[in-house]
Design a protein around this motif. Structure first.
Motif, PDB file in Angstrom:
ATOM      1  N   THR A  92       0.869  -1.169   0.000  1.00 23.27           N
ATOM      2  CA  THR A  92       0.000   0.000   0.000  1.00 23.27           C
ATOM      3  C   THR A  92       0.910   1.225   0.000  1.00 23.27           C
ATOM      4  OG1 THR A  92      -0.098   0.303   2.408  1.00 23.27           O
ATOM      5  CG2 THR A  92      -1.652  -1.280   1.424  1.00 23.27           C
ATOM      6  N   ASP A  93       0.330   2.417   0.072  1.00 18.42           N
ATOM      7  CA  ASP A  93       1.207   3.595   0.102  1.00 18.42           C
ATOM      8  C   ASP A  93       1.742   3.876   1.499  1.00 18.42           C
ATOM      9  OD1 ASP A  93      -0.878   4.886   1.469  1.00 18.42           O
ATOM     10  OD2 ASP A  93      -1.631   5.867  -0.328  1.00 18.42           O
ATOM     11  N   LYS A 128       4.246   3.297  -8.973  1.00 18.17           N
ATOM     12  CA  LYS A 128       3.043   3.997  -9.412  1.00 18.17           C
ATOM     13  C   LYS A 128       2.304   3.177 -10.462  1.00 18.17           C
ATOM     14  CE  LYS A 128       4.486   8.659  -8.249  1.00 18.17           C
ATOM     15  NZ  LYS A 128       3.397   8.824  -7.288  1.00 18.17           N
ATOM     16  N   LYS A 145       1.247  10.166  -4.985  1.00 18.35           N
ATOM     17  CA  LYS A 145       2.329  10.379  -4.028  1.00 18.35           C
ATOM     18  C   LYS A 145       3.619  10.808  -4.733  1.00 18.35           C
ATOM     19  CE  LYS A 145       0.228   8.914  -0.198  1.00 18.35           C
ATOM     20  NZ  LYS A 145       0.103   9.678   1.037  1.00 18.35           N
ATOM     21  N   TYR A 195       7.976   5.154  -4.428  1.00 20.53           N
ATOM     22  CA  TYR A 195       6.643   4.644  -4.728  1.00 20.53           C
ATOM     23  C   TYR A 195       6.599   3.950  -6.087  1.00 20.53           C
ATOM     24  CZ  TYR A 195       4.823   7.404  -0.837  1.00 20.53           C
ATOM     25  OH  TYR A 195       4.582   7.917   0.412  1.00 20.53           O
ATOM     26  N   CYS A 211       6.934   1.443  -1.379  1.00 20.90           N
ATOM     27  CA  CYS A 211       5.496   1.245  -1.229  1.00 20.90           C
ATOM     28  C   CYS A 211       4.803   1.328  -2.591  1.00 20.90           C
ATOM     29  CB  CYS A 211       4.906   2.302  -0.289  1.00 20.90           C
ATOM     30  SG  CYS A 211       5.589   2.276   1.376  1.00 20.90           S
ATOM     31  N   TRP A 212       3.547   0.944  -2.609  1.00 20.99           N
ATOM     32  CA  TRP A 212       2.736   0.947  -3.835  1.00 20.99           C
ATOM     33  C   TRP A 212       1.699   2.058  -3.740  1.00 20.99           C
ATOM     34  CZ3 TRP A 212      -0.089  -4.067  -5.858  1.00 20.99           C
ATOM     35  CH2 TRP A 212      -0.723  -3.787  -7.080  1.00 20.99           C
ATOM     36  N   ASP A 213       1.872   3.078  -4.554  1.00 20.07           N
ATOM     37  CA  ASP A 213       0.919   4.180  -4.633  1.00 20.07           C
ATOM     38  C   ASP A 213      -0.153   3.825  -5.663  1.00 20.07           C
ATOM     39  OD1 ASP A 213      -0.467   6.536  -4.828  1.00 20.07           O
ATOM     40  OD2 ASP A 213       1.133   7.631  -5.855  1.00 20.07           O
TER      41      ASP A 213
END
Length: 362
Positions: free
Chosen positions: A8-9, A51, A41, A49, A34-36
């Motif tokens: 997740t973000d 994206k 973000k 991130y 993280c995964w935006d």
């Protein structure tokens, strides 16, 4: 340096933010990937991130995007391999790239199991379950540390790790100024994932049928549209995505915190929600499901209300609840917090987590 991985973000994400806050406070070098999923973000010196726009709650419909995220993790972990010693992977979504780095580059791996994958995804296909269990055997066996959020979840993970730590979902941040008054009108809060399996449709129905009760909510997920529609009611406020500090402030202003789980999901039987400990810290009773791990705790210490999952049980509770009973359960919650949990997180981070990271860098 330690790298933390999350699908997740990472914000809002109270468990993930605990680690980041602690590392920053202790001036330990860290980096997060993280995964935006909303594509909004901006990467920073400490955070990168991935994206790729993707909704939450799609499960296996999201498989292609998840594979893309894992390939992204592998490339970045290889690229930065000389800069870190430890990988902290959150859940099954990020652990496979971490294990690969252990095999190839001898990195140390912490596997933090927020939710047991097979149960949280409701996987019923026997062949697929068998495959995932075999992969989980490798993940758990070869991780240097496995972290779970409740003692009661030991049996769920099936396999025996090298080393197992228990880190309950206890608040780590500074608590807001706690509002101890009971509102003139009953105020119920729900902050969290707006997903199925949490009795949220019953909560929305309750708001429609009881204009004399106030409701406040925040979060994101598959039921966002339903919550936005409910916000048209005069007694229902919905704030969307909020920071964790704002979430705590919202809950602090309420009389009761809503934390229901549907027992049809095996993961929910062993639910270890942030809201249980947040309720204790804030001195707010919670409403939760009877016959679950959290429900058993609530009943044992009389820190809230345990009901069945149907709407009638919820409705009967709120029409018979008294301010005196809320005050009593609030008192029990505060006492349990100060006597048992107040210093737990600091002890864990300094005696276990930080010590492990330091040893890996010596």
């Amino acid at each position: 340096m330690i790298i933390l991985l999350r699908s997740t973000d990472g914000n809002p994400d109270s468990r993930f933010e605990k680690y980041v806050t602690f590392l920053a406070n202790c001036k330990v070098d860290y980096f997060t990937i993280c995964w935006d999923r909303f594509g909004i973000k901006t990467s920073t010196n400490n955070t990168l991130y991935y994206k790729c726009k993707s909704a939450y709650g799609l499960h296996f419909k999201n498989l292609i995007n998840l594979l893309g995220f894992n390939w992204f993790l592998i490339k970045k972990l290889i690229k930065y391999r000389s800069k870190y010693k430890v990988i902290h992977a959150a859940d099954f979504d990020t652990i496979i790239p971490a294990i690969l780095m252990k095999f190839i580059f001898r990195k140390k791996v912490i596997y933090d199991i927020y939710d047991w994958y097979i149960d949280s995804r409701r996987i019923n296909n026997s062949i697929l379950k068998w495959i995932i269990k075999k992969i989980e055997y490798i993940n758990i066996t070869y991780s240097d540390i496995v972290i779970i959020c409740e003692e009661g979840r030991k049996e769920q993970i099936i396999y025996t790790p090298k080393k197992l730590w228990i880190l309950p979902n206890i608040p780590y941040f500074n608590l807001p100024t706690i509002d101890n008054k009971i509102n003139k009108r009953l105020l119920i809060s729900y902050i969290g994932i707006l997903g199925s399996g949490r009795g949220l449709l019953n909560l929305l129905k309750l708001a429609k049928e009881h204009p004399e009760i106030d409701f406040v909510s925040a979060g994101f997920g598959e039921l966002e549209n339903e919550f936005k529609a409910a916000a048209k009611l005069s007694n229902f406020n919905y704030y969307g995505r909020v920071s964790y500090s704002t979430a705590l402030q919202i809950m602090s202003s309420s009389d009761i915190i809503y934390a229901m789980y549907e027992r049809v999901n095996p993961n929910h039987l062993l639910a270890a929600p942030n809201k249980y400990y947040e309720g204790l810290a804030l001195g707010k009773p919670i409403i939760t499901t009877i016959g679950t791990l959290v429900g058993n705790k609530v009943e044992k210490f009389s820190t809230g209300y345990c009901i069945d999952e149907d709407y009638d049980s919820l409705n009967n509770l709120v029409i018979n609840i008294t301010s005196e009973d809320i005050a009593e359960k609030s008192k029990n919650s505060k006492e349990l917090w100060y006597n048992t949990y107040k210093d737990y997180i600091n002890r864990f981070f300094h005696k276990e987590y930080l010590k492990f990271i330091i040893n890996c860098h010596e």
